[in-house]
Design an enzyme around this catalytic site. Structure first.
Site, mmCIF file in Angstrom:
data_model
loop_
_atom_site.group_PDB
_atom_site.id
_atom_site.type_symbol
_atom_site.label_atom_id
_atom_site.label_comp_id
_atom_site.label_asym_id
_atom_site.label_seq_id
_atom_site.Cartn_x
_atom_site.Cartn_y
_atom_site.Cartn_z
ATOM 1 C CB CYS A 1 -3.916 8.778 -0.460
ATOM 2 S SG CYS A 1 -5.708 8.678 0.107
ATOM 3 C CE LYS B 1 -3.300 2.977 0.562
ATOM 4 N NZ LYS B 1 -4.215 3.240 -0.641
HETATM 5 N N1 SAJ Z 1 -1.514 14.680 -9.373
HETATM 6 C C1 SAJ Z 1 -0.655 15.195 -10.216
HETATM 7 N N2 SAJ Z 1 -0.232 14.900 -11.659
HETATM 8 C C2 SAJ Z 1 -0.683 13.771 -11.684
HETATM 9 C C3 SAJ Z 1 -1.640 13.004 -11.252
HETATM 10 C C4 SAJ Z 1 -2.031 13.342 -10.075
HETATM 11 O O1 SAJ Z 1 -0.091 16.497 -9.789
HETATM 12 O O2 SAJ Z 1 -0.143 13.289 -13.004
HETATM 13 C C5 SAJ Z 1 -1.842 14.903 -8.209
HETATM 14 C C6 SAJ Z 1 -3.583 15.496 -8.011
HETATM 15 O O3 SAJ Z 1 -3.788 16.745 -8.552
HETATM 16 C C7 SAJ Z 1 -3.722 15.284 -6.581
HETATM 17 C C8 SAJ Z 1 -2.727 14.183 -6.072
HETATM 18 O O4 SAJ Z 1 -1.769 14.030 -7.070
HETATM 19 O O5 SAJ Z 1 -3.306 16.515 -5.773
HETATM 20 C C9 SAJ Z 1 -3.340 12.974 -5.791
HETATM 21 O O6 SAJ Z 1 -4.192 12.570 -6.775
HETATM 22 P P1 SAJ Z 1 -4.444 11.330 -7.317
HETATM 23 O O7 SAJ Z 1 -5.361 11.102 -8.232
HETATM 24 O O8 SAJ Z 1 -2.962 10.689 -7.769
HETATM 25 O O9 SAJ Z 1 -4.541 9.992 -6.072
HETATM 26 P P2 SAJ Z 1 -5.631 10.111 -4.876
HETATM 27 O O10 SAJ Z 1 -5.130 10.693 -3.699
HETATM 28 O O11 SAJ Z 1 -7.304 10.631 -5.369
HETATM 29 O O12 SAJ Z 1 -5.835 8.451 -4.589
HETATM 30 C C10 SAJ Z 1 -4.691 7.665 -4.563
HETATM 31 C C11 SAJ Z 1 -4.541 6.510 -5.317
HETATM 32 N N3 SAJ Z 1 -3.250 6.179 -5.465
HETATM 33 C C12 SAJ Z 1 -2.818 5.639 -6.473
HETATM 34 O O13 SAJ Z 1 -3.085 6.134 -7.708
HETATM 35 C C13 SAJ Z 1 -1.300 4.967 -6.494
HETATM 36 C C14 SAJ Z 1 -5.918 5.531 -5.231
HETATM 37 O O14 SAJ Z 1 -5.926 4.556 -5.866
HETATM 38 C C15 SAJ Z 1 -5.508 5.208 -3.588
HETATM 39 O O15 SAJ Z 1 -6.738 4.324 -3.211
HETATM 40 C C16 SAJ Z 1 -5.600 6.604 -2.753
HETATM 41 O O16 SAJ Z 1 -4.670 7.247 -3.244
HETATM 42 C C17 SAJ Z 1 -5.490 6.058 -1.186
HETATM 43 O O17 SAJ Z 1 -6.698 6.124 -0.581
HETATM 44 O O18 SAJ Z 1 -4.494 5.689 -0.835
#
Ligand code: SAJ
Length: 401
Positions: free
Chosen positions: A255, A201
């Site tokens: 997360c 995780k």
């Molecule tokens: N972000 C970027 N650039 C990108 C992708 C995301 O700057 O290319 C930023 C987003 O704007 C945001 C942050 O990253 O601020 C996180 O967003 P996210 O969509 O990557 O993830 P979360 O926090 O919504 O959900 C994550 C997911 N983990 C992964 O993709 C490895 C989800 O599958 C998990 O279940 C969740 O964390 C969790 O609960 O741990």
């Protein structure tokens, strides 16, 4: 089959609802009486599309009820938060408190699963606590760790279709937990041990954090080198083995911006890249705020008046109304503190009102602003025409096409 879910938050409640929908009798336990009351009334206290209808269905059918105390069940799930204490040290006291609450209810043959994101070794620690209190249950109950990996906004689909990793403290424990999850998970269930599942995780979210840090670092380099980072990444990604993520105004949510610290706290010497990625992603938000502040100073020098600045977006990622740990919120606050003469318009199209920020409609703010800082790539913003007469700071690729 009757299961008790300890914690009715962003993961516990949806998982309890989906399990109830698949015929498992669920008691959802939360220490917050308001959450219990709302849940029993079929009202969703979290934000997740489509989930309230499902909640109402299982409450009306009598397969899910909420309570502030557990009930004797066949399986117990710990789905409580693991916040920080001190300097980014994981705080497992909620997991321990929830574990201690269910200990008196445990009986031979029961399943005990931790889903909360936890530092490596937590499941072994909770096992010790359980057997210290109830030595007669040793080798007679099944204990496992099974992290969730759903994406907020797409939880109904992902809870059922994502693969899951299940790590028992023994292979029998793993099998017992697999049996439970196979009742509602259609993705593949992958067997391992508890430590590996815990680390898995943390690894998933750290991996994403590191990859985003790479994109954010590129964006700062490209800004200095006068290169369009969006075009650059698009071109680099044409390579068959390159897949760079998108830069933004930082990393937010509960997360990705949190879990890597669960590794760095326990392995400070070894986790060099993971720690650096956290630093880079935190720095990116600071850098964006400085860019806005500098743009304001340049505007004042050039036009001899304070500009109107539009801060576009507060959410932690596009097209959601979740502002938890959002870098856009941090940037807006920092800009408001340092540019106290400027007229700052705060925009978040997914939120009606906010107790700290006075919100302005996005069209009005865009029209009035001299400086526009795009912080979150919400779909509404992508329809705004590029205006040469404004200073546009595009931190999230609104105009990357
Ligand atoms: N972000 C970027 N650039 C990108 C992708 C995301 O700057 O290319 C930023 C987003 O704007 C945001 C942050 O990253 O601020 C996180 O967003 P996210 O969509 O990557 O993830 P979360 O926090 O919504 O959900 C994550 C997911 N983990 C992964 O993709 C490895 C989800 O599958 C998990 O279940 C969740 O964390 C969790 O609960 O741990």
């Amino acid at each position: 089959m009757k299961a008790c879910f300890m914690g009715l938050g962003y993961i516990g409640l949806p998982t309890a609802i989906i399990a109830a929908k698949h015929g498992i009798k669920i008691v959802g336990v939360d220490i917050n009486p308001q959450v219990v009351e709302m849940t029993n009334q079929g009202k969703l206290h979290i934000i997740e599309p489509g989930m309230e209808e499902l909640l109402q269905e299982v409450v009306n059918r009598g397969t899910l009820k909420a309570s502030i105390t557990p009930e004797e069940s066949d399986a117990y799930f710990i789905v409580v938060p693991t916040p920080f204490k001190g300097n980014h040290e994981p705080d497992t006291s909620y997991v321990e408190a929830a574990t201690r609450t269910v200990i008196p209810y445990l009986k031979e043959g029961d399943l005990f699963v931790i889903e909360s994101t936890s530092p490596v070794g937590t499941t072994e620690m909770m096992t010790k606590i359980i057997f210290d209190e109830r030595p007669e249950l040793k080798d007679k109950i099944y204990i496992a760790y099974c992290p969730e990996r759903v994406l907020p906004g797409n939880v109904i689909h992902e809870l059922v279709h994502n693969d899951r990793v299940i790590g028992g403290i023994t292979s029998q424990s793993t099998e017992k937990a697999m049996e439970f999850y196979s009742r509602f998970v259609q993705g593949t269930l992958h067997k391992t041990n508890a430590r590996t599942a815990e680390m898995c995780k943390l690894t998933e979210n750290s991996s994403r954090d590191v990859q985003i840090a790479f994109a954010n670092e590129l964006s700062v380099i490209c800004d200095k080198a006068n290169i369009n980072v969006w075009e650059l990444i698009n071109l680099a990604n044409k390579h068959p083995r390159v897949s760079i993520l998108q830069p933004g105004c930082g990393v937010g949510g509960h997360c990705i911006a949190v879990d890597p610290y669960f590794i760095t706290a326990d392995f400070p010497m070894e986790s060099q890249i993971i720690a650096k990625a956290r630093e880079i992603n935190n720095y990116k938000a600071f850098w964006c705020a400085e860019k806005v502040e500098n743009a304001m100073l340049r505007f004042e020098l050039q036009y001899h008046r304070t500009p109107v600045i539009a801060m576009m977006g507060l959410a932690f990622k596009p097209d959601i109304d979740d502002l938890r740990e959002a870098p856009a919120k941090y940037i807006t606050t920092k800009v408001m503190q340092s540019c106290n003469n400027a007229d700052i318009l705060v925009v978040e199209p997914n939120v009606q009102e906010h107790k700290v920020f006075k919100l302005t409609a996005y069209l009005e703010a865009y029209e009035k602003a001299d400086i526009v800082a795009f912080l979150v790539a919400h779909k509404e913003f992508k329809s705004l025409p590029y205006r040469e007469d404004k200073v546009i700071l595009d931190f999230c690729g609104i105009y990357k096409k």
